[in-house]
Design a protein around this motif. Structure first.
Motif, short mmCIF file in Angstrom:
data_model
loop_
_atom_site.label_atom_id
_atom_site.label_comp_id
_atom_site.label_asym_id
_atom_site.label_seq_id
_atom_site.Cartn_x
_atom_site.Cartn_y
_atom_site.Cartn_z
N PHE A 201 -0.69 -8.34 -4.34
CA PHE A 201 -0.77 -7.17 -4.39
C PHE A 201 -0.63 -6.00 -4.07
N PHE A 202 -1.16 -4.90 -4.90
CA PHE A 202 -0.88 -3.80 -5.14
C PHE A 202 -2.28 -2.70 -5.05
N ARG A 203 -2.22 -1.97 -3.71
CA ARG A 203 -2.86 -1.09 -3.72
C ARG A 203 -2.81 0.05 -3.47
N ALA A 204 -2.62 0.95 -4.55
CA ALA A 204 -3.00 2.69 -4.23
C ALA A 204 -3.46 3.10 -3.23
N PRO A 205 -2.91 4.38 -2.52
CA PRO A 205 -3.57 4.74 -1.24
C PRO A 205 -4.51 6.31 -2.43
N HIS A 206 -5.46 5.72 -1.70
CA HIS A 206 -7.54 6.62 -2.17
C HIS A 206 -7.20 5.86 -3.43
N GLY A 207 -6.36 5.05 -4.01
CA GLY A 207 -7.05 4.50 -5.44
C GLY A 207 -6.45 5.26 -6.62
N ALA A 208 -5.50 6.11 -6.19
CA ALA A 208 -5.04 6.46 -7.28
C ALA A 208 -3.77 6.22 -8.43
N ASN A 209 -3.83 5.47 -9.34
CA ASN A 209 -2.77 5.34 -9.92
C ASN A 209 -2.39 6.04 -11.02
N THR A 210 -1.23 5.98 -11.42
CA THR A 210 -0.67 6.29 -12.83
C THR A 210 0.37 5.03 -14.04
N ASP A 211 -0.02 5.40 -15.38
CA ASP A 211 0.42 4.47 -16.11
C ASP A 211 1.38 3.99 -15.59
N HIS A 212 2.58 5.36 -15.68
CA HIS A 212 3.98 4.87 -14.84
C HIS A 212 4.08 3.32 -13.64
N VAL A 213 2.68 3.40 -12.34
CA VAL A 213 2.96 2.63 -11.94
C VAL A 213 1.54 1.73 -12.76
N LYS A 214 1.48 1.46 -13.41
CA LYS A 214 0.52 0.37 -13.42
C LYS A 214 1.08 -0.48 -14.24
N LYS A 215 2.42 -0.17 -14.99
CA LYS A 215 3.10 -0.90 -15.61
C LYS A 215 4.71 -1.40 -14.61
N LEU A 216 4.41 -0.68 -13.65
CA LEU A 216 5.04 -0.93 -12.66
C LEU A 216 5.22 -2.53 -11.53
N VAL A 217 3.86 -2.44 -11.22
CA VAL A 217 3.50 -3.37 -10.70
C VAL A 217 3.18 -4.63 -11.86
N ALA A 218 2.82 -4.48 -13.27
CA ALA A 218 3.03 -5.09 -13.60
C ALA A 218 3.70 -6.39 -14.09
N ASP A 219 4.80 -5.66 -14.42
CA ASP A 219 6.23 -5.84 -14.27
C ASP A 219 6.65 -6.83 -13.04
N LYS A 220 6.45 -6.19 -11.97
CA LYS A 220 6.96 -6.67 -10.73
C LYS A 220 5.94 -7.86 -10.35
N GLY A 221 4.97 -8.72 -11.43
CA GLY A 221 4.24 -9.08 -11.25
C GLY A 221 3.02 -9.27 -10.19
N MET A 222 2.40 -8.48 -9.65
CA MET A 222 1.58 -7.99 -8.75
C MET A 222 0.31 -7.71 -9.54
N LEU A 223 -1.28 -7.90 -8.31
CA LEU A 223 -1.75 -7.78 -8.76
C LEU A 223 -2.40 -6.43 -8.83
N LEU A 224 -2.79 -5.14 -9.84
CA LEU A 224 -3.39 -4.50 -9.17
C LEU A 224 -4.65 -3.33 -8.94
N MET A 225 -4.74 -3.37 -7.58
CA MET A 225 -6.85 -3.85 -7.70
C MET A 225 -7.29 -2.25 -6.28
N ASN A 226 -7.93 -1.75 -6.51
CA ASN A 226 -8.82 -0.25 -6.15
C ASN A 226 -10.26 -1.75 -4.68
N HIS B 128 0.85 -1.26 0.54
CA HIS B 128 -0.26 0.15 0.12
C HIS B 128 0.53 1.31 0.00
N THR B 129 1.97 0.78 -0.23
CA THR B 129 3.12 2.52 -0.91
C THR B 129 3.81 2.66 0.09
N TYR B 130 4.87 2.68 0.33
CA TYR B 130 5.89 3.01 1.70
C TYR B 130 4.90 3.73 2.76
#
Length: 291
Positions: A188-213, A152-154
Motif C-alpha cells: 500500500f502507498f499513501r502520499a503525504p498530504h494526499g499529493a500525487n503526480t502522474d509519475h508517482v501513480k505509474k511508479l506505484v502501480a509498476d511496483k504492485g502497490m495500491l495507491l490510497m488516500n 508513506h515516503t522516506y
C-alpha cells in the motif's frame, strides 16, 4: 509339599515384580535426571536458548505471513477511496483503519490496543522514523502482530514539489528499508498530504502497490487534538470545527489517523464506537491489489 511349592512360586513372583519396579523407578529417575541436566545446560548456555527463542519467533512470523497470504480477496478500492465488496454476499458495512507517520512515538501502543480489540489496520510508515535499531524493532514487532505496513515516503516529502527522480527515491528507498526489516515489500502507498503526480501513480502501480488516500480524518486539526473530541468526530464522521458539519461516515469509509498521543488515547473508544454503529473493521489483507 504342595503348599510349600505354592509359597515358593508366590515369593518368586514377588521378587520379579519388585525387581521390575526397581528398574522402572531407576529408569524414571534417570530420565528425570537427564531432563534436569538438559534444563541446566540451557540455563548455562544462553546463546542456545536465544537461538531457540529466535527460531520460535521466526516460525510464528512465517505462520503469520502464510495466514495473511491465504486470506480471500473481498474488496476493491474505488476512485473515491471507498472499499466496495467484490461479491454481493460480502458485508459492505465496513470501515478501513489507517495510521500515518509511524512509528513516530505511539505506534506500538496503538498496535497493542488494536490487537486486543482484534481490529486490523494499515500502518503507513516514514523512513526517517526507521533510522535507529529501536525504531526498526518497533516496526518489526507491529508487522509480526499481523498488521499491514504501508509506504508513506522516506522523508514525508510533498511529492508534487520535487522532481521525478526524487519522487522515485522517496518511494523506492523506503520500500527497500521496509523489506529489510519485515521481509516483505509494502503493498500500500499513501502520499503525504494526499499529493500525487502522474509519475508517482505509474511508479506505484509498476511496483504492485495500491495507491490510497482517505475519506476522512480529523486528528491533524487543532480542535481535534483532544481524545474526547476526536472520538466523537471519528465515530460520527462529523468535524464541525474543521468545516465538516455533515457525516462522512459511510460503508467502506477509509479512515485516516496518525501516530499521535491524543489518537492513541482515543483509539479504543473509536473502534468500539464504530462497531456499536454496526461497522466491521476491514482487514487490509482482503483488499484487491494491482496485478
Amino acid at each position: 509339599m504342595k503348599q510349600f511349592f505354592m509359597i515358593l512360586v508366590v515369593l518368586t513372583l514377588t521378587i520379579l515384580v519388585g525387581c521390575n519396579s526397581t528398574q522402572n523407578m531407576d529408569s524414571t529417575d534417570q530420565n528425570q535426571k537427564e531432563n534436569r541436566q538438559q534444563e541446566t545446560e540451557k540455563k548455562e548456555n544462553p546463546e542456545d536458548q536465544k537461538q531457540e527463542n529466535n527460531q520460535a519467533a521466526e516460525t510464528n512470523e512465517d505462520e503469520q505471513k502464510t495466514t495473511n497470504r491465504k486470506k480471500e480477496t473481498l474488496y476493491r478500492m474505488n476512485d473515491n477511496w471507498l472499499l466496495k465488496p467484490l461479491k454481493e454476499e460480502t458485508n459492505d458495512q465496513v470501515v478501513l483503519l489507517t495510521i500515518d507517520d509511524a512509528p513516530k512515538e505511539y505506534a506500538i501502543e496503538m498496535a497493542e490496543t488494536l490487537k486486543v480489540l482484534d481490529a486490523p489496520a494499515i500502518f503507513f510508515v516514514n523512513g526517517h522514523f526507521l533510522e535507529t535499531e529501536k525504531q526498526k524493532n518497533v516496526l518489526k514487532k507491529i508487522h509480526e502482530m499481523g498488521f499491514a505496513i504501508g509506504n508513506h515516503t522516506y522523508n514525508h516529502t510533498r511529492l508534487t514539489e520535487v522532481d521525478s527522480k526524487t519522487q522515485k527515491q522517496e518511494i523506492v528507498k523506503l520500500n527497500d528499508v521496509i523489506k529489510q526489516i519485515t521481509g516483505e515489500t509494502p503493498k500500500f502507498f499513501r502520499a503525504p498530504h494526499g499529493a500525487n503526480t502522474d509519475h508517482v501513480k505509474k511508479l506505484v502501480a509498476d511496483k504492485g502497490m495500491l495507491l490510497m488516500n482517505w475519506t476522512y480524518g480529523y486528528d491533524y486539526f487543532k480542535p481535534y487534538m483532544d481524545a474526547e473530541k476526536l472520538t466523537e468526530a471519528m465515530i460520527t464522521g462529523k468535524g464541525p470545527e474543521a468545516g465538516v458539519d455533515y457525516s462522512l461516515l459511510q460503508p467502506g469509509a477509509n479512515l485516516l489517523m496518525h501516530d499521535r498521543e491524543w489518537t492513541a488515547e482515543a483509539l479504543d473508544d473509536i473502534v468500539k464506537g464504530l462497531r456499536d454503529k454496526g461497522y466491521e473493521i476491514a482487514d487490509p489483507h482482503t483488499i484487491q491489489l494491482p496485478e
